[in-house]
Scaffold this active site. Structure first.
Site, PDB file in Angstrom:
ATOM      1  N   ASP A  52     -50.186  50.475  33.015  1.00 43.47           N
ATOM      2  CA  ASP A  52     -49.163  49.478  32.698  1.00 43.47           C
ATOM      3  C   ASP A  52     -47.810  50.167  32.529  1.00 43.47           C
ATOM      4  OD1 ASP A  52     -50.134  50.639  30.263  1.00 43.47           O
ATOM      5  OD2 ASP A  52     -49.205  49.023  29.105  1.00 43.47           O
ATOM      6  N   ASP A 106     -43.875  57.699  33.973  1.00 44.68           N
ATOM      7  CA  ASP A 106     -44.610  57.201  32.790  1.00 44.68           C
ATOM      8  C   ASP A 106     -45.456  56.008  33.168  1.00 44.68           C
ATOM      9  OD1 ASP A 106     -45.521  56.648  30.282  1.00 44.68           O
ATOM     10  OD2 ASP A 106     -43.632  55.886  29.525  1.00 44.68           O
ATOM     11  N   GLU A 122     -50.955  50.289  27.100  1.00 42.92           N
ATOM     12  CA  GLU A 122     -50.408  51.393  26.322  1.00 42.92           C
ATOM     13  C   GLU A 122     -48.981  51.073  25.912  1.00 42.92           C
ATOM     14  OE1 GLU A 122     -48.653  55.149  25.060  1.00 42.92           O
ATOM     15  OE2 GLU A 122     -47.964  53.898  26.694  1.00 42.92           O
ATOM     16  N   GLU A 160     -49.549  61.939  30.192  1.00 42.87           N
ATOM     17  CA  GLU A 160     -48.213  61.429  29.846  1.00 42.87           C
ATOM     18  C   GLU A 160     -47.145  62.475  30.200  1.00 42.87           C
ATOM     19  OE1 GLU A 160     -47.264  58.558  28.840  1.00 42.87           O
ATOM     20  OE2 GLU A 160     -48.872  57.594  27.677  1.00 42.87           O
ATOM     21  N   HIS A 189     -38.821  54.885  31.104  1.00 44.93           N
ATOM     22  CA  HIS A 189     -38.336  53.633  30.500  1.00 44.93           C
ATOM     23  C   HIS A 189     -36.893  53.305  30.903  1.00 44.93           C
ATOM     24  CE1 HIS A 189     -41.531  53.429  27.034  1.00 44.93           C
ATOM     25  NE2 HIS A 189     -42.016  54.002  28.113  1.00 44.93           N
TER      26      HIS A 189
HETATM   27 ZN   LIG Z   1     -46.736  56.461  28.926  1.00 46.67          ZN
END
Ligand SMILES: [Zn+2]
Length: 398
Positions: free
Chosen positions: A75, A106, A140, A169, A366
């Site tokens: 996700d 990520d 997550e 990660e 992000h």
């Molecule tokens: Zn992550």
């Protein structure tokens, strides 16, 4: 053989719009990589009242030990302002040696590289002497309630046992090879509400200003430091994150004031002892008369946020040295062994087996224009491949 190319793997994964809680086709794309390699793939749907159902994936190759787990999530966080992206966030376009897309680092990139490393390992050496599993969640980046924690329990209840885990990660701050994470700080949050007596600002003796009670309590949590750090961890740190009074009138003394806080704590503490220390500080400060001379103790209540994150530190030498050695062999860099940063799903995995984390460079995670250097995908695949050879080699002889 399929899946040997991390670039193609990542392209297939990025093109699935799997913003939490949507599966978006990402687990199916991963299944299409793993099944031809001989993995038994299971899809587990986790449910919780009042929350969206989440699809997760567990795949295993082999039936014997030693058993290595690779863990991660497909996700991704929302794209934000799509118009600000240089390339559409689910298109996986390549420009100037970088692939653009939400999840590039990520952490679809980490999954793409690990799948490629396993495929190459099988191509060169045959199936490993032991087992490899993928434990991949779709929850997550969201509440993480229907994700790794439930997937681990579901697998363990069926008899699955693991000897070590690598989480993919993005752990490197600047360059591939910077940093392996071997532990994480714990995290506890709470909200303190102070009760006073409302009144006229010109007649303070008739009122009891809740702000005068709030200030010493908030200060007592931020000072002095909780500790000076440990060999493996930085000093614990508490931040007051919001102060809420909501009083629109300048001539009214407020009856109620609250503040929230979050502490990131090291292995000096457990979640329970850090909570006890916070209560001790609040109680001591509540009797402080500096701001409220002649008053009774400050009346306050505290509400803890649900589910503290527990601190952990991995001391498994075979796991750490085979990964660290693989990073150095491929990149020439000796990675720092770090416990910095936020929490991760490793906090759940540590209850089942030793766990370390290593993946791509996290700089654009992000963000708008999340992207990964194509060269890094090949390098990380080689690191994971070398790690596989070393870990199975070490585990077989130990
Ligand atoms: Zn992550």
């Amino acid at each position: 053989m399929s899946a040997v190319d991390p670039i193609a793997n990542l392209r297939d994964l990025i093109r699935c719009p799997s913003v939490t809680p949507a599966e978006g086709g990402a687990l199916s794309a991963l299944e299409a990589m793993l099944s031809p390699l001989g993995f038994t793939v299971e899809r587990m749907v986790a449910t919780e009242p009042g929350m969206p159902d989440i699809e997760n994936l567990y795949a295993r190759l082999g039936t014997t030990g030693p058993h290595l787990m690779f863990a991660g999530h497909t996700d991704v966080v929302p794209v934000g302002d799509e118009a600000s992206w240089s390339h559409p966030p689910f298109s996986a376009e390549i420009e100037d040696g970088e692939m653009f897309g939400r999840g590039a680092v990520d952490m679809k990139g980490g999954i793409a590289c690990f799948a490629a490393a396993v495929a190459r390992h099988i191509e060169q050496h045959g199936a490993p002497q032991g087992s490899i599993s993928f434990l991949i969640t779709g929850d997550e980046e969201g509440p993480a309630v229907n994700g790794t924690e439930k997937l681990l329990k579901w697998a363990a209840d069926k008899g699955e046992r693991w000897d070590a885990c690598l989480v993919g990660e993005p752990t490197n701050p600047d360059v591939l090879g910077d940093m392996i994470k071997i532990g994480r700080r714990g995290s506890v949050s709470g909200k303190v509400t102070v009760h006073g007596v409302q009144g006229h600002a010109a007649y303070p003796h008739l009122a009891d200003n809740a702000v005068r009670g709030l200030l010493p309590l908030a200060h007592a949590l931020m000072h002095p430091r909780f500790d000076e750090g440990t060999p493996e961890f930085p000093a614990s740190n508490l931040e007051v994150t919001t102060v809420d009074i909501g009083n629109p009138a300048t001539n009214v003394v407020p009856a109620k004031a609250s503040f929230a806080f979050n502490i990131r704590f090291n292995d000096t503490w457990t979640a329970e002892t850090v909570q006890a220390e916070i209560l001790r500080r609040l109680d001591a400060a509540a009797g402080d008369q500096t701001l409220r001379p002649g008053r009774d103790k400050v009346r306050y209540e505290i509400v803890w946020a649900e589910r503290p994150s527990h601190v952990f530190l991995t001391r498994n030498n075979a796991l750490i040295s085979s990964l660290s050695g693989a990073v150095e062999a491929v990149t020439g860099r000796v990675p720092a062994l770090s416990t910095t940063g936020g929490t991760s799903d490793a906090r759940f995995i540590k209850d089942y087996c030793p766990v370390v984390e290593f993946g791509l460079v996290g700089q654009t995670m992000h963000m708008v224009d999340e992207r990964v250097a194509i060269a890094d995908l090949e390098t990380l695949t080689q690191i994971y491949g070398t790690f596989l050879s070393r870990w199975f080699g070490d585990a077989a002889v130990s």
